[in-house]
Every structure is written in structure tokens, then in C-alpha cells.
Scaffold this motif. Sequence first.
Motif, PDB file in Angstrom:
ATOM      1  N   ILE A 246      40.323 -68.534 -18.060  1.00 50.70           N
ATOM      2  CA  ILE A 246      40.640 -69.315 -19.261  1.00 50.70           C
ATOM      3  C   ILE A 246      39.761 -70.564 -19.325  1.00 50.70           C
ATOM      4  O   ILE A 246      39.155 -70.871 -20.360  1.00 50.70           O
ATOM      5  N   PHE A 247      39.672 -71.288 -18.213  1.00 53.35           N
ATOM      6  CA  PHE A 247      38.830 -72.478 -18.175  1.00 53.35           C
ATOM      7  C   PHE A 247      37.357 -72.121 -18.406  1.00 53.35           C
ATOM      8  O   PHE A 247      36.643 -72.831 -19.135  1.00 53.35           O
ATOM      9  N   ASP A 252      32.167 -72.565 -21.122  1.00 54.39           N
ATOM     10  CA  ASP A 252      30.919 -71.968 -21.595  1.00 54.39           C
ATOM     11  C   ASP A 252      31.127 -70.461 -21.624  1.00 54.39           C
ATOM     12  O   ASP A 252      30.965 -69.784 -20.601  1.00 54.39           O
ATOM     13  N   ALA A 253      31.487 -69.936 -22.790  1.00 53.12           N
ATOM     14  CA  ALA A 253      31.846 -68.521 -22.901  1.00 53.12           C
ATOM     15  C   ALA A 253      30.677 -67.607 -22.552  1.00 53.12           C
ATOM     16  O   ALA A 253      30.856 -66.573 -21.893  1.00 53.12           O
ATOM     17  N   LYS A 254      29.458 -67.966 -22.951  1.00 57.19           N
ATOM     18  CA  LYS A 254      28.300 -67.112 -22.681  1.00 57.19           C
ATOM     19  C   LYS A 254      28.011 -67.049 -21.189  1.00 57.19           C
ATOM     20  O   LYS A 254      27.763 -65.969 -20.640  1.00 57.19           O
ATOM     21  N   ALA A 255      28.040 -68.205 -20.540  1.00 57.99           N
ATOM     22  CA  ALA A 255      27.798 -68.223 -19.098  1.00 57.99           C
ATOM     23  C   ALA A 255      28.893 -67.463 -18.357  1.00 57.99           C
ATOM     24  O   ALA A 255      28.616 -66.730 -17.403  1.00 57.99           O
ATOM     25  N   ASP A 264      36.349 -61.858 -23.986  1.00 58.11           N
ATOM     26  CA  ASP A 264      36.982 -61.308 -25.191  1.00 58.11           C
ATOM     27  C   ASP A 264      38.439 -60.970 -24.924  1.00 58.11           C
ATOM     28  O   ASP A 264      39.330 -61.317 -25.706  1.00 58.11           O
ATOM     29  N   TRP A 265      38.677 -60.301 -23.803  1.00 59.01           N
ATOM     30  CA  TRP A 265      40.055 -59.922 -23.465  1.00 59.01           C
ATOM     31  C   TRP A 265      40.913 -61.150 -23.220  1.00 59.01           C
ATOM     32  O   TRP A 265      42.076 -61.198 -23.626  1.00 59.01           O
ATOM     33  N   VAL A 266      40.345 -62.150 -22.554  1.00 56.17           N
ATOM     34  CA  VAL A 266      41.088 -63.387 -22.287  1.00 56.17           C
ATOM     35  C   VAL A 266      41.536 -64.031 -23.589  1.00 56.17           C
ATOM     36  O   VAL A 266      42.703 -64.414 -23.760  1.00 56.17           O
ATOM     37  N   LEU A 270      45.371 -64.487 -25.246  1.00 54.73           N
ATOM     38  CA  LEU A 270      45.931 -65.811 -25.511  1.00 54.73           C
ATOM     39  C   LEU A 270      46.379 -65.951 -26.956  1.00 54.73           C
ATOM     40  O   LEU A 270      47.354 -66.659 -27.238  1.00 54.73           O
ATOM     41  N   PHE A 271      45.701 -65.303 -27.889  1.00 58.03           N
ATOM     42  CA  PHE A 271      46.203 -65.274 -29.262  1.00 58.03           C
ATOM     43  C   PHE A 271      47.554 -64.557 -29.317  1.00 58.03           C
ATOM     44  O   PHE A 271      48.456 -64.960 -30.061  1.00 58.03           O
ATOM     45  N   MET A 272      47.694 -63.508 -28.537  1.00 59.86           N
ATOM     46  CA  MET A 272      48.981 -62.806 -28.459  1.00 59.86           C
ATOM     47  C   MET A 272      50.041 -63.696 -27.827  1.00 59.86           C
ATOM     48  O   MET A 272      51.219 -63.667 -28.216  1.00 59.86           O
TER      49      MET A 272
END
Length: 375
Positions: A246-247, A252-255, A264-266, A270-272
Amino acid sequence: MAQASATATPKSASGSDERVRRISGVRKLLNRPELGSLSGVILVFMFFALVAPDSGMFSPDGTLNWLQVSAELGIIAIGATMLMIAGEFDLSIGSMIGFSGMMIGIANVFWGWPVWAAIIFAFALALAIGFINGYIVVKTGLPSFIVTLAFLFILRGLTIGLSVTLTNRTIISGVIDNPEDDWLANLFGGDAFGWLFQWLADIGVIDTFVGGVPVVQGIPMSIIWWLGLAAVASWVLMRTKYGNWIFASGGDAKAAKNVGVPTDWVKISLFMFTAFCATVYAACQVTEFGSASADRGVLKELEAIVAAVIGGTLLTGGYGTVVGACFGALIFGVVQMGLYFTGVESSWFRVFVGAMLLVAVIFNNYIRKRVTEAR
């Protein structure tokens, strides 16, 4: 020479390496994201203790009032905080509260479903919508602000449209007339530890009504849910690999994706989770009041975000804490009920919210710079 060498050896062993940057205890404390919200809690408690000492605000029933208000906001603030740490927003939380509550009411009152089935139905719909929210965000690359803003209007419109079409009304009463007869309703409505408060009343610790009934008959289930979710979410965030993901996703999502983090799954999960928290809020309200209303949850998404920001969560993601969000929600509850107990016009509460948001953003920006410098 031998003596000099002997004396130099223990000094070198016990001395500090100049290459290691040591951080003082005060600096570590300043770097904690909960510091601002904890300071705010202390200040508001001191303020109302001074200006309203005899108002009953800190009596057992008064305490329960502001704790319950804090708990209801805290439930959705936990979900909002986890998602914000991952770098996303969910502006549909408030609309989801109204939608889930009306689905429980429609299924129970007009379709004749048992309460447990109506609650499970609402949770299933909410989780599906949360999945759709997250899927659209990660697959299209659109800002979550825009996607969930669209769902804010879609869900609010669906709530009103379906309730009017199916029931010809926007408020459904008579929901869950006998919650004690339903195993699942007891998890959201009613009070816990009633025996403890009855015992406290019997020994004279808390006051009673005529007939020996204690003025506080138990701890509302919304408070139990708040504390339980806070404990579990804090553990997940700070002690598990998923929490590290999550952190990383918010930092930095790309890294993070390049090193194997399933970002993507994370984010979808979390939206759910935010949808789940909103439905917990709705179920607690429906089972407590015995009614569902299409306009419940209005602006709650903004209050949840403000509570998260006050708690130290950065709007840019990658930094925050569930405990801080709970402190932020506690500030809301204390101030909102404190204004009521002191007889101050309730519109001043919005002024306080705006001021607290501005102060929290400035303080969090300062902390972010300190953390960056420490690295």
C-alpha cells in the motif's frame, strides 16, 4: 605506543560511525504522522473542559454521544486513509452510505427478506461497485477523483430513483423491528457489554433512570466496529507485506510495479474496502434507527478525507496512519457535540472543519519536508 593503541581500541568500538545519521528522539516524534492529530485531540479536550465543565459533555452518556459520532466518521475515515496512502481518492463514500442503507431497507421492508439477507445483499452490491470503481481507475489511468466523482452522482441518483420507483418514498421506516431476533443485525445494531453497565449502575458508579435502568445501557456497536477496524487496519498497514504494498503503491506506483508489487490489485482491493466501510456505517445506522433515507451520507466523503488529512495522511499518497485518522475523527466528534453542549450555533462547526483542514495540510507539508530531509 601499545598503551595508546589499547586506549584507542575501546573508543573506536564504542564510538559512533560518522557515516550513520542519528535522529534524536524529538525528531522521531516530529516525524510521526499522528503528532498533529494527537495534539489536536488534547487541545479540544482542554478547551471544552474549560468552557463547558458543567454541561454534561463528559458525563457517561455525554461521552457516549461524542464517541458514537466519532466512531461513525472513523469507520469511513479508516477506508479513506488506506486508499489515500495508496495514492487514490474515493468521493463516492457518502453516496454509498445512502445507497447501501436504502438497499437494506428495500430488501427488508418491501421484498420481505430477512435482515441478515438484506445486509449481505447490500454488502455484495457495495463490494461490486467498489471493484468497478477500482477497475476503471487502474485500467483507464483516469484520476480516481474524476471516476469516483462520477459514481458519487450515479449512486445518489440510483438511490433516489430506485427508492421512488420501488417504494414511492425516499425514507423507509419500519426496518428491522426486532433486531434481537436476527443474528447478523446484532453485529451492527444494539449495544455491547450491557451487563457491565448494569453492574456499574447497581454499585452506584453511573446514574440510573426510574426502575434502575442505567443511563448508559452499553457500548453502541458502531464504536465496536470502529475500534475493531482500526486495530485490524493498523496491523495490516504496519505489520504485513500487503501494508508495504500500500505504501509503495502510493509512494511511486511505477517503481513499485517494476519490483513486482501488484499495484493494480492493491488499489482495486482498497476501493472495495472503502465501499465495505461505507456499508458498515450504513448498516449500523439502519439497525440503530430502524429506518433508511436516501439522503444519508451527504458530504461524508469530504469529512472522511479531512479526518484522514488531519490524522497526518498526505494528499500525495505514500504516507499516513490509521491511528491518526481515528484521532482526526475523534476531533470531529468532540467538537461537533461540544458545540451542541455549549449551545453554540452548529454552523460554526463547518468553519472549524475548514480551519482544521488548512492547518493540517500546512503541518503535514512541514512534516513531509522534514521526513524528506531525514532521508
